[in-house]
Design an enzyme around this catalytic site. Structure first.
Site, PDB file in Angstrom:
ATOM      1  N   GLU A  90       0.823  -1.202   0.000  1.00 48.81           N
ATOM      2  CA  GLU A  90       0.000   0.000   0.000  1.00 48.81           C
ATOM      3  C   GLU A  90       0.864   1.263   0.000  1.00 48.81           C
ATOM      4  OE1 GLU A  90      -3.929  -2.031   1.992  1.00 48.81           O
ATOM      5  OE2 GLU A  90      -2.663  -0.843   3.301  1.00 48.81           O
ATOM      6  N   CYS A 103       3.435   8.472   1.030  1.00 50.83           N
ATOM      7  CA  CYS A 103       3.931   7.529   2.035  1.00 50.83           C
ATOM      8  C   CYS A 103       4.013   6.174   1.345  1.00 50.83           C
ATOM      9  CB  CYS A 103       2.969   7.497   3.217  1.00 50.83           C
ATOM     10  SG  CYS A 103       3.393   6.226   4.434  1.00 50.83           S
ATOM     11  N   CYS A 110       5.816  -7.171   7.150  1.00 49.20           N
ATOM     12  CA  CYS A 110       6.894  -6.668   8.012  1.00 49.20           C
ATOM     13  C   CYS A 110       7.220  -7.742   9.040  1.00 49.20           C
ATOM     14  CB  CYS A 110       6.457  -5.379   8.709  1.00 49.20           C
ATOM     15  SG  CYS A 110       7.803  -4.628   9.665  1.00 49.20           S
ATOM     16  N   CYS A 114       5.347  -4.816  15.683  1.00 54.42           N
ATOM     17  CA  CYS A 114       4.997  -3.758  16.643  1.00 54.42           C
ATOM     18  C   CYS A 114       3.510  -3.939  16.998  1.00 54.42           C
ATOM     19  CB  CYS A 114       5.224  -2.373  16.051  1.00 54.42           C
ATOM     20  SG  CYS A 114       6.919  -2.109  15.542  1.00 54.42           S
ATOM     21  N   CYS A 117       0.520  -1.919  15.349  1.00 53.09           N
ATOM     22  CA  CYS A 117       0.545  -1.703  13.901  1.00 53.09           C
ATOM     23  C   CYS A 117      -0.115  -2.861  13.156  1.00 53.09           C
ATOM     24  CB  CYS A 117       2.000  -1.552  13.456  1.00 53.09           C
ATOM     25  SG  CYS A 117       2.206  -1.543  11.681  1.00 53.09           S
ATOM     26  N   CYS A 335      -1.554   6.257   9.909  1.00 51.82           N
ATOM     27  CA  CYS A 335      -0.340   5.668  10.432  1.00 51.82           C
ATOM     28  C   CYS A 335      -0.617   4.353  11.167  1.00 51.82           C
ATOM     29  CB  CYS A 335       0.239   6.682  11.416  1.00 51.82           C
ATOM     30  SG  CYS A 335       1.966   6.572  11.538  1.00 51.82           S
TER      31      CYS A 335
HETATM   32  S1  SF4 Z   1       5.345  -0.004  12.774  1.00 52.26           S
HETATM   33 FE1  SF4 Z   1       4.518  -1.702  11.549  1.00 52.26          FE
HETATM   34  S2  SF4 Z   1       5.510  -1.520   9.543  1.00 52.26           S
HETATM   35 FE2  SF4 Z   1       6.704  -0.258  10.998  1.00 52.26          FE
HETATM   36  S3  SF4 Z   1       8.293  -1.639  11.761  1.00 52.26           S
HETATM   37 FE3  SF4 Z   1       6.599  -1.832  13.208  1.00 52.26          FE
HETATM   38  S4  SF4 Z   1       5.389  -3.574  12.436  1.00 52.26           S
HETATM   39 FE4  SF4 Z   1       6.754  -2.937  10.787  1.00 52.26          FE
END
Ligand code: SF4
Length: 348
Positions: A90, A103, A110, A114, A117, A335
């Site tokens: 995306e 962005c 990933c 996190c 996220c 975000c």
């Molecule tokens: S915020 Fe999301 S995209 Fe960014 S490093 Fe952490 S898990 Fe990965």
């Protein structure tokens, strides 16, 4: 077949020399591929038909295509981009009063989990190539001009993925985006962001990069940071502070910290005090970001009153602060919300 955009101009030239001449074509082809951003050899209209056929027989172009676009009420435009192998990433166009920001994503999924996220819940499938990041920018740039009549002004590597775990390709994409043979944008308009990999931050310093650099901090306390960003377990705040000093010594660049505010987790005055202390490590500014809850999240958005107190404290200590209201919430473009939610397009 080999992706022609993985070749340098000299390598394309060498290909023609091996084929018996016409090496001057390399310049024309390179220009079509990057500056003019065409996505098929047929569109290279100043090449003889035989040359176009020869290119078709030997190379492919890994073009990025729009699988779907959604526009938010606040004019934020989210794209699902289909890659040559069918994967989807995306990329978002964020129009604000004085900026048109793209962005973009650097990885499919990933690996850094996190907890706040949505992308972190997707498995990391692969790194994006430099041309795939370049294409996201080229497409979003066109959208900015066609849809809003305003040129793209900024690029942030803050979409899906951890850019510093795809270091070589990210730097190569920046090189292409900033080159006069590419999009000719200024590196000062580009920000590469990381969740915090100390070794790679130092490498940015060694490479004396000219673009802006942002650290997604979100807590200036190891215990809290470990909880929301497991990468902190191997890259403590002390390691990061060390790496930031090194980076700043080498580049002289002011660092940006991204700080998403979560209710009753990192929005207390004690958190602001810890943040203020961390801000003394190197010259910096802080982007305070409103949280957008994702499905089944343990976190909530903070209240206006708590946010105000938090910000006032930092301002009283002369920390440079920007408060960023989230954009594109209604289409999951904000975000931490990029997660290929529309799974239907993955199976098209
Ligand atoms: S915020 Fe999301 S995209 Fe960014 S490093 Fe952490 S898990 Fe990965």
């Amino acid at each position: 077949m080999k992706n022609i955009r993985s070749l340098s101009r000299d390598e394309i030239k060498a290909f023609f020399e091996k084929k018996g001449g016409q090496s001057f074509r390399a310049k024309q082809i390179y220009e079509w591929l990057w500056k003019k951003s065409v996505r098929s050899f047929e569109e290279m209209t100043n090449l003889p038909k035989a040359t176009r056929e020869m290119l078709n027989e030997n190379f492919s172009i890994h073009a990025v295509a729009i699988a779907e676009s959604q526009t938010s009420k606040d004019r934020t435009l989210k794209n699902a981009f289909r890659l040559y192998d069918g994967n989807i990433v995306e990329g978002v166009l964020i129009p604000t009063e004085n900026r048109m920001t793209a962005c973009i994503s650097s990885q499919v999924g990933c690996s850094l989990t996190c907890s706040f996220c949505a992308t972190g819940r997707l498995e990391r499938l692969r790194n994006l190539d430099a041309d795939e990041m370049y294409d996201q920018v080229a497409i979003i740039r066109k959208q900015a001009e066609e849809k809003y009549g305003i040129p793209l002004s900024n690029i942030v590597y803050m979409g899906m993925g951890e850019p510093l775990l795809n270091y070589k390709n990210v730097l190569e994409s920046v090189e292409k985006i900033t080159s006069p043979e590419g999009l000719g944008m200024s590196p000062q308009r580009i920000t590469v962001s990381t969740a915090g990999i100390a070794k790679m931050i130092k490498k940015l310093g060694d490479d004396k990069v000219k673009f802006n650099f942002a650290l997604s901090l979100h807590a200036a306390n190891d215990k809290k940071r470990n909880k929301i960003m497991p990468i902190n377990e191997q890259n403590s705040l002390e390691d990061l502070a060390d790496a930031l000093k090194y980076f700043h010594d080498k580049t002289g660049t002011r660092v940006t910290y991204e700080y998403i505010v979560f209710k009753d987790f990192n929005d207390d005055i004690l958190d602001a005090m810890e943040l203020e202390k961390f801000c003394r490590v190197v010259p910096c500014k802080v982007n305070i970001i409103e949280y957008n809850p994702i499905d089944n999240s343990e976190f909530r958005q903070t209240t206006d009153a708590r946010l105000k107190k938090f910000v006032s404290y930092l301002e009283s200590k002369r920390v440079i602060i920007n408060v960023r209201r989230s954009r594109g919430k209604d289409i999951d473009a904000a975000c931490g919300q990029l997660a290929n939610k529309n799974k239907a397009i993955l199976s098209e």
